[in-house]
Design a protein around this motif. Structure first.
Motif, PDB file in Angstrom:
ATOM      1  N   SER A   1       1.081  -1.293  -0.583  1.00  0.00           N
ATOM      2  CA  SER A   1       0.085   0.045  -0.267  1.00  0.00           C
ATOM      3  C   SER A   1       0.684   1.437  -0.224  1.00  0.00           C
ATOM      4  O   SER A   1       0.317   2.210  -0.662  1.00  0.00           O
ATOM      5  CB  SER A   1      -0.839  -0.045   1.107  1.00  0.00           C
ATOM      6  OG  SER A   1      -1.922  -1.133   1.406  1.00  0.00           O
TER       7      SER A   1
ATOM      8  N   PRO B   1       3.128   2.824 -10.310  1.00  0.00           N
ATOM      9  CA  PRO B   1       2.376   1.553 -10.809  1.00  0.00           C
ATOM     10  C   PRO B   1       3.249   0.885 -11.002  1.00  0.00           C
ATOM     11  O   PRO B   1       4.160   0.414 -10.621  1.00  0.00           O
ATOM     12  CB  PRO B   1       2.404   1.949 -12.468  1.00  0.00           C
ATOM     13  CG  PRO B   1       1.903   3.498 -12.739  1.00  0.00           C
ATOM     14  CD  PRO B   1       3.421   3.393 -11.581  1.00  0.00           C
TER      15      PRO B   1
ATOM     16  N   ASP C   1       3.272  -3.821 -11.943  1.00  0.00           N
ATOM     17  CA  ASP C   1       3.074  -5.491 -12.901  1.00  0.00           C
ATOM     18  C   ASP C   1       3.215  -6.307 -12.736  1.00  0.00           C
ATOM     19  O   ASP C   1       2.458  -6.676 -12.447  1.00  0.00           O
ATOM     20  CB  ASP C   1       3.761  -5.462 -14.076  1.00  0.00           C
ATOM     21  CG  ASP C   1       4.558  -3.671 -14.663  1.00  0.00           C
ATOM     22  OD1 ASP C   1       3.236  -2.814 -15.475  1.00  0.00           O
ATOM     23  OD2 ASP C   1       5.385  -3.395 -15.077  1.00  0.00           O
TER      24      ASP C   1
ATOM     25  N   LEU D   1      -4.442  -6.407  -4.517  1.00  0.00           N
ATOM     26  CA  LEU D   1      -5.688  -6.300  -5.510  1.00  0.00           C
ATOM     27  C   LEU D   1      -6.465  -4.718  -4.628  1.00  0.00           C
ATOM     28  O   LEU D   1      -6.598  -3.855  -5.856  1.00  0.00           O
ATOM     29  CB  LEU D   1      -6.987  -7.583  -5.093  1.00  0.00           C
ATOM     30  CG  LEU D   1      -6.186  -8.892  -5.683  1.00  0.00           C
ATOM     31  CD1 LEU D   1      -7.341  -9.560  -5.247  1.00  0.00           C
ATOM     32  CD2 LEU D   1      -6.181  -9.056  -7.371  1.00  0.00           C
ATOM     33  N   ALA D   2      -5.818  -4.246  -3.658  1.00  0.00           N
ATOM     34  CA  ALA D   2      -6.917  -2.947  -3.125  1.00  0.00           C
ATOM     35  C   ALA D   2      -6.315  -1.918  -3.519  1.00  0.00           C
ATOM     36  O   ALA D   2      -6.493  -0.935  -3.598  1.00  0.00           O
ATOM     37  CB  ALA D   2      -6.972  -3.373  -2.273  1.00  0.00           C
ATOM     38  N   ALA D   3      -4.092  -1.923  -2.983  1.00  0.00           N
ATOM     39  CA  ALA D   3      -3.888  -0.817  -3.522  1.00  0.00           C
ATOM     40  C   ALA D   3      -2.797  -0.470  -5.101  1.00  0.00           C
ATOM     41  O   ALA D   3      -2.148   0.590  -5.391  1.00  0.00           O
ATOM     42  CB  ALA D   3      -2.356  -1.560  -2.586  1.00  0.00           C
ATOM     43  N   LEU D   4      -3.116  -1.925  -5.453  1.00  0.00           N
ATOM     44  CA  LEU D   4      -2.487  -1.530  -7.225  1.00  0.00           C
ATOM     45  C   LEU D   4      -2.663  -1.958  -8.380  1.00  0.00           C
ATOM     46  O   LEU D   4      -3.565  -3.199  -8.739  1.00  0.00           O
ATOM     47  CB  LEU D   4      -1.117  -3.282  -6.860  1.00  0.00           C
ATOM     48  CG  LEU D   4      -0.116  -2.874  -6.039  1.00  0.00           C
ATOM     49  CD1 LEU D   4       0.756  -4.244  -6.095  1.00  0.00           C
ATOM     50  CD2 LEU D   4       0.680  -1.546  -5.410  1.00  0.00           C
ATOM     51  N   PRO D   5      -3.876  -0.762  -8.530  1.00  0.00           N
ATOM     52  CA  PRO D   5      -4.524  -1.173  -9.513  1.00  0.00           C
ATOM     53  C   PRO D   5      -4.301  -1.812 -11.451  1.00  0.00           C
ATOM     54  O   PRO D   5      -4.351  -2.161 -12.354  1.00  0.00           O
ATOM     55  CB  PRO D   5      -5.391   0.289  -9.652  1.00  0.00           C
ATOM     56  CG  PRO D   5      -3.832   1.506  -9.036  1.00  0.00           C
ATOM     57  CD  PRO D   5      -3.231   0.479  -8.628  1.00  0.00           C
ATOM     58  N   ASP D   6      -2.982  -1.339 -11.485  1.00  0.00           N
ATOM     59  CA  ASP D   6      -2.440  -1.547 -12.359  1.00  0.00           C
ATOM     60  C   ASP D   6      -1.447  -3.215 -12.303  1.00  0.00           C
ATOM     61  O   ASP D   6      -0.554  -3.456 -13.805  1.00  0.00           O
ATOM     62  CB  ASP D   6      -1.425  -0.231 -13.258  1.00  0.00           C
ATOM     63  CG  ASP D   6      -1.493   0.996 -13.791  1.00  0.00           C
ATOM     64  OD1 ASP D   6      -2.547   1.153 -13.855  1.00  0.00           O
ATOM     65  OD2 ASP D   6      -1.583   1.213 -11.990  1.00  0.00           O
TER      66      ASP D   6
ATOM     67  N   LYS E   1      -0.994  -6.529 -13.347  1.00  0.00           N
ATOM     68  CA  LYS E   1      -0.520  -7.697 -14.051  1.00  0.00           C
ATOM     69  C   LYS E   1      -0.832  -9.523 -13.559  1.00  0.00           C
ATOM     70  O   LYS E   1      -1.174 -10.171 -13.723  1.00  0.00           O
ATOM     71  CB  LYS E   1      -0.081  -7.138 -15.079  1.00  0.00           C
ATOM     72  CG  LYS E   1      -0.838  -5.834 -16.008  1.00  0.00           C
ATOM     73  CD  LYS E   1       0.387  -6.071 -17.852  1.00  0.00           C
ATOM     74  CE  LYS E   1       0.059  -4.722 -17.661  1.00  0.00           C
ATOM     75  NZ  LYS E   1       0.942  -3.792 -16.460  1.00  0.00           N
TER      76      LYS E   1
ATOM     77  N   ARG F   1      -9.913 -11.096 -10.789  1.00  0.00           N
ATOM     78  CA  ARG F   1      -9.765 -10.199 -10.776  1.00  0.00           C
ATOM     79  C   ARG F   1      -9.140  -9.983 -12.112  1.00  0.00           C
ATOM     80  O   ARG F   1      -9.064  -8.396 -12.943  1.00  0.00           O
ATOM     81  CB  ARG F   1      -8.918  -9.168  -9.888  1.00  0.00           C
ATOM     82  CG  ARG F   1     -10.316  -9.055  -8.369  1.00  0.00           C
ATOM     83  CD  ARG F   1     -10.951  -8.331  -8.447  1.00  0.00           C
ATOM     84  NE  ARG F   1     -10.784  -7.025  -8.814  1.00  0.00           N
ATOM     85  CZ  ARG F   1     -10.020  -5.809  -6.894  1.00  0.00           C
ATOM     86  NH1 ARG F   1     -10.324  -6.823  -5.894  1.00  0.00           N
ATOM     87  NH2 ARG F   1      -9.152  -5.276  -7.580  1.00  0.00           N
TER      88      ARG F   1
END
Length: 156
Positions: free
Chosen positions: A67, A72, A74, A93-98, A100, A120
């Motif tokens: 967090s 970003p 990956d 999953l909550a803190a890293l929108p980018d 992969k 997700r």
């Protein structure tokens, strides 16, 4: 899960920034030399270890948690015991929108957490090492486990 060579190679080619959770500051620990190797191969390695928050490793400040990362990411590479995986996956999953890919090191797996991430749209690799896969897939790993570029029976 697709662990084909083509799939793994694609992941490693697309990945630019890796948050390494549980990285050690000790050069003899596997997490250190895996992170160092990935850094030397051009990946941006973001160290995550609450025991070393604020220290510097591979030119990056060590983060306390995922967090705390403000750029970003990956891939998250997990060097923690399997029972720690669900909390790490939830935070990622909550803190890293980018994000992969979530990659769990050799000996690390958690099916429920993997399923949650896959739902997700995150690719999950379990019980594998990105350093070993990189070496294997990009021609750096030979039969003896290392590449010297020469064949000899001499021990010098």
């Amino acid at each position: 899960m697709d662990y084909s060579d083509a799939s793994l190679k694609n992941i490693l080619q697309q990945t630019k920034t890796i948050a390494v959770v549980g990285v050690s500051m000790n050069p003899v620990r596997p997490s250190y030399f895996v992170a160092r190797y990935l850094n030397l191969k051009g990946f941006k390695v973001l160290p995550v270890n609450p025991m070393h928050t604020g220290e510097t490793l591979f030119g990056e400040v060590v983060h306390e948690t995922l967090s705390d990362i403000d750029r970003p990411v990956d891939m998250v590479d997990i060097f923690r015991r399997s029972e720690a995986v669900p909390q790490i996956v939830d935070e990622a999953l909550a803190a890293l929108p980018d994000l992969k890919t979530i990659w769990m090191q050799i000996g690390v797996s958690h099916e429920a957490a993997a399923q949650k991430a896959q739902t997700r749209g995150i690719t999950v690799i379990q019980n594998r090492c990105p350093k070993i896969e990189y070496q294997r897939l990009f021609g750096e790993l030979r039969m003896g486990g290392f590449s010297t570029g020469m064949i000899s029976s001499r021990l010098t």
